[in-house]
Design a protein around this motif. Structure first.
Motif, PDB file in Angstrom:
ATOM      1  N   SER A  38       0.847  -1.187   0.000  1.00 26.74           N
ATOM      2  CA  SER A  38       0.000   0.000   0.000  1.00 26.74           C
ATOM      3  C   SER A  38       0.875   1.225   0.000  1.00 26.74           C
ATOM      4  O   SER A  38       2.086   1.151   0.028  1.00 26.74           O
ATOM      5  N   LEU A  39       0.255   2.363  -0.018  1.00 24.47           N
ATOM      6  CA  LEU A  39       0.989   3.620  -0.037  1.00 24.47           C
ATOM      7  C   LEU A  39       1.393   4.059   1.365  1.00 24.47           C
ATOM      8  O   LEU A  39       1.675   5.239   1.587  1.00 24.47           O
ATOM      9  N   LEU A  40       1.454   3.118   2.305  1.00 21.06           N
ATOM     10  CA  LEU A  40       1.921   3.453   3.649  1.00 21.06           C
ATOM     11  C   LEU A  40       3.373   3.902   3.633  1.00 21.06           C
ATOM     12  O   LEU A  40       3.894   4.408   4.622  1.00 21.06           O
ATOM     13  N   ILE A  41       4.057   3.716   2.474  1.00 21.68           N
ATOM     14  CA  ILE A  41       5.436   4.170   2.345  1.00 21.68           C
ATOM     15  C   ILE A  41       5.550   5.658   2.630  1.00 21.68           C
ATOM     16  O   ILE A  41       6.564   6.136   3.136  1.00 21.68           O
ATOM     17  N   ASN A  42       4.510   6.402   2.313  1.00 28.74           N
ATOM     18  CA  ASN A  42       4.572   7.848   2.507  1.00 28.74           C
ATOM     19  C   ASN A  42       4.729   8.224   3.978  1.00 28.74           C
ATOM     20  O   ASN A  42       5.189   9.317   4.306  1.00 28.74           O
ATOM     21  N   ASN A  43       4.293   7.337   4.854  1.00 28.13           N
ATOM     22  CA  ASN A  43       4.383   7.619   6.276  1.00 28.13           C
ATOM     23  C   ASN A  43       5.576   6.942   6.935  1.00 28.13           C
ATOM     24  O   ASN A  43       5.780   7.057   8.137  1.00 28.13           O
ATOM     25  N   ALA A  44       6.368   6.218   6.113  1.00 30.58           N
ATOM     26  CA  ALA A  44       7.508   5.488   6.672  1.00 30.58           C
ATOM     27  C   ALA A  44       8.703   6.414   6.811  1.00 30.58           C
ATOM     28  O   ALA A  44       8.845   7.374   6.078  1.00 30.58           O
ATOM     29  N   SER A  45       9.550   6.100   7.766  1.00 29.56           N
ATOM     30  CA  SER A  45      10.772   6.889   7.932  1.00 29.56           C
ATOM     31  C   SER A  45      11.761   6.505   6.841  1.00 29.56           C
ATOM     32  O   SER A  45      11.960   5.331   6.559  1.00 29.56           O
ATOM     33  N   ILE A  46      12.380   7.495   6.201  1.00 36.48           N
ATOM     34  CA  ILE A  46      13.281   7.255   5.088  1.00 36.48           C
ATOM     35  C   ILE A  46      14.715   7.436   5.545  1.00 36.48           C
ATOM     36  O   ILE A  46      15.059   8.429   6.173  1.00 36.48           O
ATOM     37  N   ARG A  76      13.643  -2.873   4.291  1.00 36.61           N
ATOM     38  CA  ARG A  76      12.752  -1.720   4.315  1.00 36.61           C
ATOM     39  C   ARG A  76      13.483  -0.435   3.919  1.00 36.61           C
ATOM     40  O   ARG A  76      12.949   0.436   3.228  1.00 36.61           O
ATOM     41  N   LYS A  77      14.729  -0.337   4.321  1.00 40.61           N
ATOM     42  CA  LYS A  77      15.529   0.844   4.019  1.00 40.61           C
ATOM     43  C   LYS A  77      15.742   0.980   2.504  1.00 40.61           C
ATOM     44  O   LYS A  77      15.591   2.060   1.938  1.00 40.61           O
ATOM     45  N   ILE A  78      16.069  -0.122   1.852  1.00 41.07           N
ATOM     46  CA  ILE A  78      16.321  -0.087   0.410  1.00 41.07           C
ATOM     47  C   ILE A  78      15.023   0.144  -0.363  1.00 41.07           C
ATOM     48  O   ILE A  78      14.985   0.900  -1.333  1.00 41.07           O
ATOM     49  N   VAL A  79      13.938  -0.508   0.080  1.00 44.82           N
ATOM     50  CA  VAL A  79      12.640  -0.312  -0.572  1.00 44.82           C
ATOM     51  C   VAL A  79      12.222   1.158  -0.475  1.00 44.82           C
ATOM     52  O   VAL A  79      11.753   1.755  -1.458  1.00 44.82           O
ATOM     53  N   ASN A  80      12.390   1.749   0.681  1.00 38.63           N
ATOM     54  CA  ASN A  80      12.034   3.154   0.855  1.00 38.63           C
ATOM     55  C   ASN A  80      12.852   4.062  -0.072  1.00 38.63           C
ATOM     56  O   ASN A  80      12.337   5.033  -0.634  1.00 38.63           O
ATOM     57  N   PHE A  81      14.111   3.730  -0.191  1.00 39.82           N
ATOM     58  CA  PHE A  81      14.989   4.513  -1.070  1.00 39.82           C
ATOM     59  C   PHE A  81      14.469   4.472  -2.508  1.00 39.82           C
ATOM     60  O   PHE A  81      14.314   5.504  -3.167  1.00 39.82           O
ATOM     61  N   TYR A  82      14.194   3.275  -3.021  1.00 37.44           N
ATOM     62  CA  TYR A  82      13.672   3.137  -4.381  1.00 37.44           C
ATOM     63  C   TYR A  82      12.321   3.836  -4.527  1.00 37.44           C
ATOM     64  O   TYR A  82      12.033   4.459  -5.555  1.00 37.44           O
ATOM     65  N   SER A  83      11.479   3.709  -3.524  1.00 36.83           N
ATOM     66  CA  SER A  83      10.145   4.301  -3.607  1.00 36.83           C
ATOM     67  C   SER A  83      10.213   5.808  -3.815  1.00 36.83           C
ATOM     68  O   SER A  83       9.461   6.372  -4.621  1.00 36.83           O
ATOM     69  N   LEU A  84      11.100   6.465  -3.109  1.00 38.06           N
ATOM     70  CA  LEU A  84      11.249   7.907  -3.277  1.00 38.06           C
ATOM     71  C   LEU A  84      11.699   8.251  -4.691  1.00 38.06           C
ATOM     72  O   LEU A  84      11.199   9.198  -5.304  1.00 38.06           O
ATOM     73  N   ARG A  85      12.634   7.475  -5.207  1.00 37.49           N
ATOM     74  CA  ARG A  85      13.134   7.743  -6.566  1.00 37.49           C
ATOM     75  C   ARG A  85      12.015   7.554  -7.595  1.00 37.49           C
ATOM     76  O   ARG A  85      11.860   8.349  -8.529  1.00 37.49           O
ATOM     77  N   PHE A  86      11.237   6.484  -7.447  1.00 40.20           N
ATOM     78  CA  PHE A  86      10.165   6.208  -8.403  1.00 40.20           C
ATOM     79  C   PHE A  86       9.057   7.251  -8.323  1.00 40.20           C
ATOM     80  O   PHE A  86       8.457   7.619  -9.333  1.00 40.20           O
ATOM     81  N   GLN A  87       8.770   7.727  -7.112  1.00 38.11           N
ATOM     82  CA  GLN A  87       7.764   8.781  -6.985  1.00 38.11           C
ATOM     83  C   GLN A  87       8.229  10.078  -7.653  1.00 38.11           C
ATOM     84  O   GLN A  87       7.431  10.818  -8.219  1.00 38.11           O
ATOM     85  N   ARG A 108      17.116  -9.562  -5.215  1.00 38.32           N
ATOM     86  CA  ARG A 108      16.055  -9.773  -4.220  1.00 38.32           C
ATOM     87  C   ARG A 108      14.784  -8.992  -4.509  1.00 38.32           C
ATOM     88  O   ARG A 108      13.797  -9.132  -3.796  1.00 38.32           O
ATOM     89  N   GLY A 109      14.819  -8.135  -5.527  1.00 35.29           N
ATOM     90  CA  GLY A 109      13.597  -7.479  -5.964  1.00 35.29           C
ATOM     91  C   GLY A 109      13.113  -6.321  -5.125  1.00 35.29           C
ATOM     92  O   GLY A 109      11.916  -6.010  -5.132  1.00 35.29           O
ATOM     93  N   GLU A 110      14.007  -5.626  -4.432  1.00 36.66           N
ATOM     94  CA  GLU A 110      13.569  -4.466  -3.661  1.00 36.66           C
ATOM     95  C   GLU A 110      12.950  -3.400  -4.563  1.00 36.66           C
ATOM     96  O   GLU A 110      11.966  -2.747  -4.181  1.00 36.66           O
ATOM     97  N   ASP A 111      13.527  -3.231  -5.762  1.00 38.13           N
ATOM     98  CA  ASP A 111      12.991  -2.236  -6.692  1.00 38.13           C
ATOM     99  C   ASP A 111      11.619  -2.645  -7.212  1.00 38.13           C
ATOM    100  O   ASP A 111      10.720  -1.806  -7.380  1.00 38.13           O
ATOM    101  N   VAL A 112      11.420  -3.938  -7.453  1.00 41.93           N
ATOM    102  CA  VAL A 112      10.107  -4.439  -7.888  1.00 41.93           C
ATOM    103  C   VAL A 112       9.073  -4.208  -6.785  1.00 41.93           C
ATOM    104  O   VAL A 112       7.947  -3.754  -7.037  1.00 41.93           O
TER     105      VAL A 112
END
Length: 487
Positions: A38-46, A76-87, A108-112
């Motif tokens: 979900s878009l809970l990434i927006n509330n996650a600490s980066i 979670r740290k790597i996923v958050n990093f990619y999420s910011l870049r993709f947004q 491991r598919g963190e970017d996916v």
């Protein structure tokens, strides 16, 4: 009474801790499983990932299952990093939620995971070892997809830099990408304009959109964004333009020797110590192949063995070596050199029969070892003060051969010592555009030098002056060609 109540308190304490732990695991499991993103990434600490972000280790013994990995802090740290870049890419209009996306070379598919989490649901990764459900088995140099399948291709795990076949890597990405599709590559090797231009040459299927630096914990990477062309353009380029990266390189090169030296055989030899080799100034990583062409090679030891193999900075690259030498006295030696391709002809402006003149002093024996420097003649004529041996040889169109042997995707170094023929060959290279294919030239220009034997007298062997040689060097540099005065 105190002894009876203590076990009861302890039991309640552990039951409470266990309940909290179960609720925590269930909540994390729901948020972090790929099917429940979900878009809970927006509330996650980066936080910025460490250098492990580019690690080649795709298995960690600490994680016994995918669920353990998905709940780890590093994941979670790597996923958050990619999420910011993709947004950021979505905000810039380069990525859309309805895109079909491919992440290549992702262990491991963190970017996916990040793509799915922000809403790009039709996303998949590929790697040499599958990691379900995020990553399928496959190799990037043989992608198991049809042409024009994906709207977005991402390579962010640093593996493009380590590829030993970058040309195939790029070709496959271009093949599966739709027209107008976007490709994003993270690289640590694009550090200057030259390496960026070399990188873009590899991606000739695409137009350059932009690039930016992405800061990591202890270093930065360059994010390069490209868009696939709607129609391919194969029109040849016949003129070299002084592009920014070429101008910058030439500005760093050693200055030309403006004043004619009284003892050129000494001055030019000493000048070798001042030469700023191109691989010392730029990164040459993004090239399809690496080629050294010795035009007027003479013996193997005269320049290939004594200089190029030992002294030229190759950045750990293996070069294809071509020796172009018309003098038959040196041909036998090259038959024993397995890593050198001999062209036993004379580099010329067209294909035709020529006369090869070996100039030697009358007291010298014609034993091959002490042969004078040879030059080609279009008609039978001999130099004024020398005895000559004339051989019929085959001249070949050097510019045509060059355009059929290398491309702008290759790194090409050329040494040219052709006894005056440079005043014919260089203009032909400009005329045909073949000069654009050469990254670095070491040119010996022949003119009516002062003679060693006779102070105050010039050699009658050549008609050109030092000023004309200087004009030749200057014209090459003004056209964006890095040329060095050779001897």
């Amino acid at each position: 009474m105190a002894l009876i109540s203590k076990p009861s308190s302890t039991r309640k304490f552990f039951v409470g801790i266990l309940s909290i732990g179960v609720l925590f695991i269930l909540s994390i499991s729901f948020v972090s499983r790929p099917e429940n993103v979900s878009l809970l990434i927006n509330n996650a600490s980066i936080s910025t990932p460490s250098s492990a972000f580019f690690s080649s280790d795709y298995e960690n013994p600490l994680f016994s299952s995918s669920r353990d990995l998905w709940t780890s802090k590093e994941w979670r740290k790597i996923v958050n990093f990619y999420s910011l870049r993709f947004q950021d890419l979505i905000f810039e209009g380069l990525l859309s939620l309805n895109f079909k996306a491919l992440c290549v070379e992702t262990p491991r598919g963190e970017d996916v995971f990040a793509l799915k989490e922000i809403g790009v649901n039709d996303s998949i990764g590929i790697f040499k070892k599958a990691f379900p459900p995020l990553v399928q088995f496959g190799e990037v140099i043989h992608l198991p997809y049809d042409n024009s399948t994906f709207d977005f291709v991402f390579c962010g795990n640093g593996r493009f830099d380590r590829s030993d076949r970058p040309f195939q890597f790029v070709s496959e990405i271009g093949r599966v990408l739709k027209p107008n599709g976007i490709v994003v590559v993270y690289t640590r090797l694009v550090e200057d304009l030259y390496s960026l231009n070399s990188f873009l040459r590899l991606f000739d299927c695409c137009k350059f959109v932009g690039s930016r630096k992405i800061p990591l914990l202890s270093f930065t990477v360059k994010e390069v964004v490209l868009r696939k062309k709607v129609t391919a353009s194969d029109k040849p380029v016949n003129k070299c333009s002084l592009q920014g990266y070429r101008k910058d390189i030439i500005g760093k090169a050693e200055p030309l020797i403006e004043e004619e030296p009284l003892k050129p055989w000494i001055t030019l030899k000493r000048n070798v110590n001042n030469i700023k080799y191109l691989p010392f100034m730029v990164d040459i990583s993004f090239k399809r192949k690496y080629v050294y062409i010795d035009v007027g090679a003479r013996s193997y030891g005269s320049s290939i063995g004594s200089w190029f193999r030992k002294q030229y900075p190759k950045q750990n690259r293996t070069f294809e070596i071509y020796a172009i030498e018309a003098d038959r006295a040196f041909h036998e030696e090259y038959k024993r050199k397995k890593n050198v391709k001999l062209l036993p002809y004379a580099a010329w402006v067209r294909n035709e029969t020529l006369f090869f003149e070996i100039n030697r002093d009358p007291v010298q024996k014609n034993d091959g070892k002490r042969r004078g420097m040879g030059r080609i003649q279009t008609t039978i004529q001999s130099s004024f003060n020398f005895m000559g041996d004339l051989d019929k040889i085959r001249g070949f169109d050097f510019a045509h051969w060059l355009k059929n042997t290398v491309s702008e995707k290759d790194f090409v170094v050329m040494k040219m010592d052709v006894e005056g023929t440079e005043f014919d060959l260089i203009p032909k290279l400009f005329e045909t555009g073949a000069i654009c294919l050469i990254d670095e030239i070491f040119l010996e220009c022949h003119y009516n030098r002062w003679q060693k034997c006779c102070p105050g007298k010039r050699s009658p062997k050549y008609q050109k002056t030092y000023a004309q040689c200087l004009d030749l060097f200057s014209s090459l540099r003004k056209s964006g060609i890095l040329v060095h005065q050779w001897w």
